[in-house]
Design a protein around this motif. Structure first.
Motif, short mmCIF file in Angstrom:
data_model
loop_
_atom_site.label_atom_id
_atom_site.label_comp_id
_atom_site.label_asym_id
_atom_site.label_seq_id
_atom_site.Cartn_x
_atom_site.Cartn_y
_atom_site.Cartn_z
N GLU A 87 2.04 -1.57 2.65
CA GLU A 87 1.64 0.08 2.29
C GLU A 87 3.12 0.54 2.60
O GLU A 87 3.75 1.41 1.87
CB GLU A 87 0.66 0.72 3.17
CG GLU A 87 -0.82 0.28 2.47
CD GLU A 87 -1.86 0.59 3.61
OE1 GLU A 87 -1.64 0.86 4.60
OE2 GLU A 87 -2.95 0.78 2.93
N GLU B 110 0.08 -0.28 -3.02
CA GLU B 110 -1.10 0.45 -2.89
C GLU B 110 -2.43 -0.20 -3.34
O GLU B 110 -2.34 -1.36 -4.07
CB GLU B 110 -1.36 1.82 -4.06
CG GLU B 110 -0.06 2.69 -3.57
CD GLU B 110 -0.04 3.76 -4.73
OE1 GLU B 110 -1.11 4.10 -5.56
OE2 GLU B 110 0.85 4.53 -4.78
N TYR B 111 -3.52 0.11 -2.41
CA TYR B 111 -4.76 -0.72 -2.74
C TYR B 111 -5.26 -0.58 -4.15
O TYR B 111 -5.20 0.53 -4.96
CB TYR B 111 -6.03 -0.17 -1.75
CG TYR B 111 -7.39 -0.60 -2.02
CD1 TYR B 111 -7.47 -1.73 -1.66
CD2 TYR B 111 -8.17 0.17 -2.81
CE1 TYR B 111 -9.04 -2.34 -1.81
CE2 TYR B 111 -9.46 -0.33 -3.04
CZ TYR B 111 -9.85 -1.52 -2.49
OH TYR B 111 -11.21 -1.97 -2.82
N MET C 137 -3.29 -5.53 -3.95
CA MET C 137 -2.34 -4.56 -3.94
C MET C 137 -1.22 -4.50 -4.83
O MET C 137 -1.04 -5.73 -5.34
CB MET C 137 -1.87 -4.47 -2.27
CG MET C 137 -2.90 -4.23 -1.57
SD MET C 137 -2.32 -4.10 0.28
CE MET C 137 -1.49 -2.73 0.19
#
Length: 171
Positions: free
Chosen positions: A134, A139-140, A160
């Motif tokens: 992150e 990002e997820y 991710m």
């Protein structure tokens, strides 16, 4: 004072050091590696590395303490993307090795390979790795339920991704 690391391309002579990292009890449970992989597998991977794999190592005090890289997708319509891999020797975790490797890998992706997308998979409870990713703009994107077998239990894996689009214009 933070430690600085020599980041360089992997060499076939690094096989034993990388094998030690990949098979360490504090590393392999959070990867797709098996616990008792022979050294010959790692030697073969390094000796027969295809051109689309950009593999780096981090060195401290003359020793390899981490490894990371990109596997650039070869398909005509996905050449702008790559998969990321990263491992850090268990006794060097939490000392900035992962960050140094991530800086080098993202620089390689953005400024030398012209990649738009980097993606990775990380086991759901690897909080330290997730926080590192992150920090570098990942990002997820999704959850793969019961994707990975770890110590006899099926675990969820997070997907991710990091986009570098539109390409940054440098002045």
């Amino acid at each position: 004072m933070s430690q600085s690391y020599l980041i360089r391309s992997v060499e076939p002579s690094d096989a034993a050091a990388i094998h030690r990292i990949k098979t360490a009890p504090g590393v392999y449970p959070d990867t797709l590696q098996l616990p008792h992989q022979p050294l010959s597998v790692t030697e073969k991977q390094l000796n027969e590395r295809p051109a689309n794999i950009h593999h780096l190592v981090a060195c401290a005090d003359g020793e390899v303490v981490g490894s990371a890289g990109l596997i650039v997708n070869e398909g005509m319509r996905v050449r702008h993307s790559a998969d990321l891999f990263l491992i850090v020797r268990d006794d060097w975790q939490g000392k900035g090795v992962g960050g140094a490797l991530m800086r080098a890998v993202t620089d390689l992706a953005d400024n030398w390979l012209g990649l738009i997308r980097i993606e990775l998979k990380v086991i759901h409870d690897n909080a330290r790795a997730i926080a590192l990713y992150e920090k570098f703009g990942f990002e997820y994107e999704g959850r793969l339920r019961q994707e990975q077998l770890r110590a006899g239990k099926l675990e969820d894996v997070l997907v991710m991704g990091r986009l570098n689009w539109p390409r940054r214009a440098e002045a």
